[in-house]
Design an enzyme around this catalytic site. Structure first.
Site, PDB file in Angstrom:
ATOM      1  N   HIS A 216       0.762  -1.223  -0.026  1.00 19.77           N
ATOM      2  CA  HIS A 216       0.045   0.078  -0.029  1.00 19.77           C
ATOM      3  C   HIS A 216       0.970   1.166  -0.011  1.00 19.77           C
ATOM      4  CE1 HIS A 216      -1.846   3.320   2.701  1.00 19.77           C
ATOM      5  NE2 HIS A 216      -2.729   3.223   1.591  1.00 19.77           N
ATOM      6  N   SER A 217       0.592   2.181  -0.732  1.00 21.33           N
ATOM      7  CA  SER A 217       1.215   3.488  -0.729  1.00 21.33           C
ATOM      8  C   SER A 217       2.716   3.439  -1.274  1.00 21.33           C
ATOM      9  CB  SER A 217       1.100   4.228   0.809  1.00 21.33           C
ATOM     10  OG  SER A 217       1.595   5.391   0.669  1.00 21.33           O
ATOM     11  N   LEU A 218       3.685   3.930  -0.474  1.00 25.03           N
ATOM     12  CA  LEU A 218       5.117   3.716  -0.942  1.00 25.03           C
ATOM     13  C   LEU A 218       5.505   2.082  -1.008  1.00 25.03           C
ATOM     14  CD1 LEU A 218       7.663   4.869  -1.217  1.00 25.03           C
ATOM     15  CD2 LEU A 218       8.205   4.961   1.075  1.00 25.03           C
TER      16      LEU A 218
END
Length: 346
Positions: A216-218
């Site tokens: 998720h995300s980075l």
């Protein structure tokens, strides 16, 4: 955006044959957690995965801290009771193909020539059979999203194996048929949880397992870069665009590997400013966008970026068809920049 790009520049120095994973944050006091899962397959082709290991690698204040926690059935149930979460998930796989370089040149050679000699090698690519995640199966997508959420969970007890300073060891189990690695992203404030300062480095290798990556995300962006480099399937959630960093890291891309041939799938929604793009917006592979602005009348808000929002308010409640995966066309990064032509001829 600066934090994201600095992390990727540091990550480029770690791309090697030991299959590294990297996240970093400057204010780090504790190590991160990455979730590795063991598998068993039922007669319907679905695979049950449960948490097997959590690895911690500290940096900055704890540069020599490398440790591992293993889970058996009893300790897993205890962790579930303590956290109020489940660490058992079901996923489905389908037969597919993966584009990999032939023996003419390696990805490492491509990077070296591109970076140091400004030469793009002509690489021969071939399709090879590969077991891929069923990214159009709702249960599989929700399970992978929950695995990314698991990666933010604090592990409560201190039953760890200290592994010393040498982190080039290989950890794995020859009986693993499928390994799913969930890479923790950059935690956010506003009640994000106890792992906020824990974005660090981890290196590991499972040479005999079928490997999928999720994050998720980075963590999703880093998964995409690793997946592109080593030909590993990736399902990423709400990640910033990693197409520009891939070019800066001199990773192969079109025309050598068309985006639609990459086994990299991005899942996000229209009310997440990080997924939709700030300074970098273009994703590798193919993307599926849930139009929550049109369907739910949501507005762009950084709070919509959280994986818990994606699971609870979108994936488990969506009443329409799953959005089609497509290559992002006519996508431009750094759109807020103005480029000025230098007319000085002296």
């Amino acid at each position: 955006a600066t934090h994201f790009l600095v992390s990727l520049i540091t990550f480029s120095t770690l791309l090697s044959a030991v299959f590294p994973l990297h996240t970093k944050e400057s204010t780090d006091n504790q190590p991160p957690r990455r979730h590795f899962l063991r598998t068993s397959t039922d007669s319907q082709g679905a695979t049950t995965v449960t948490l097997k290991h959590v690895y911690h690698h500290g940096s900055s204040r704890f540069p020599n801290l490398i440790r591992r926690k293993d889970f058996n059935e009893d300790s897993l149930r205890a962790q579930e009771l303590a956290s109020g979460m489940t660490f058992t998930h079901t996923v489905k796989a389908i037969n597919g193909t993966n584009v990999k370089p032939s023996n003419k040149h390696t990805v490492e050679e491509f990077q070296e020539k591109s970076k140091n000699e400004q030469i793009s090698l002509i690489m021969d690519w071939e399709d090879t059979p590969m077991l891929l995640p069923h990214v159009e199966d709702w249960e599989t997508v929700i399970s992978l999203a929950k695995m990314t959420y698991n990666a933010y969970t604090e592990i409560t007890d201190g039953d760890w194996y200290e592994l010393g300073e040498n982190y080039g060891h290989v950890f794995g189990d020859a009986n693993n048929d499928l390994l799913i690695i969930s890479i923790k992203g950059t935690s956010m404030g506003f009640g994000a949880g106890p792992t906020v300062p824990n974005d660090k480095v981890i290196s590991d290798e499972y040479p005999k397992a079928k490997v999928w990556l999720t994050g998720h995300s980075l963590g999703g962006a880093l998964s995409g870069l690793i997946g592109l480099t080593y030909g590993i399937p990736v399902v990423a959630f709400e990640s910033p665009g990693e197409r520009l960093p891939a070019r800066r890291l001199h990773l192969p891309g079109p025309p050598a590997i068309p985006y639609d041939k990459m086994n990299i799938w991005h899942i996000g929604h229209s009310a997440d400013p990080i997924f939709m793009g700030m300074e970098t917006k273009c994703h590798l592979g193919k993307s599926s966008m849930f139009d929550v602005i049109g369907k739910y009348k949501w507005h762009l808000n950084i709070q919509n970026h959280r994986i818990r929002v994606v699971i609870d308010s979108i994936l488990t409640k969506w009443e329409w068809d799953f959005p089609e995966y497509a290559v992002e066309k006519d996508c431009e990064d750094c759109g807020v920049w103005n480029f000025i032509e230098n007319t000085n001829t002296q």
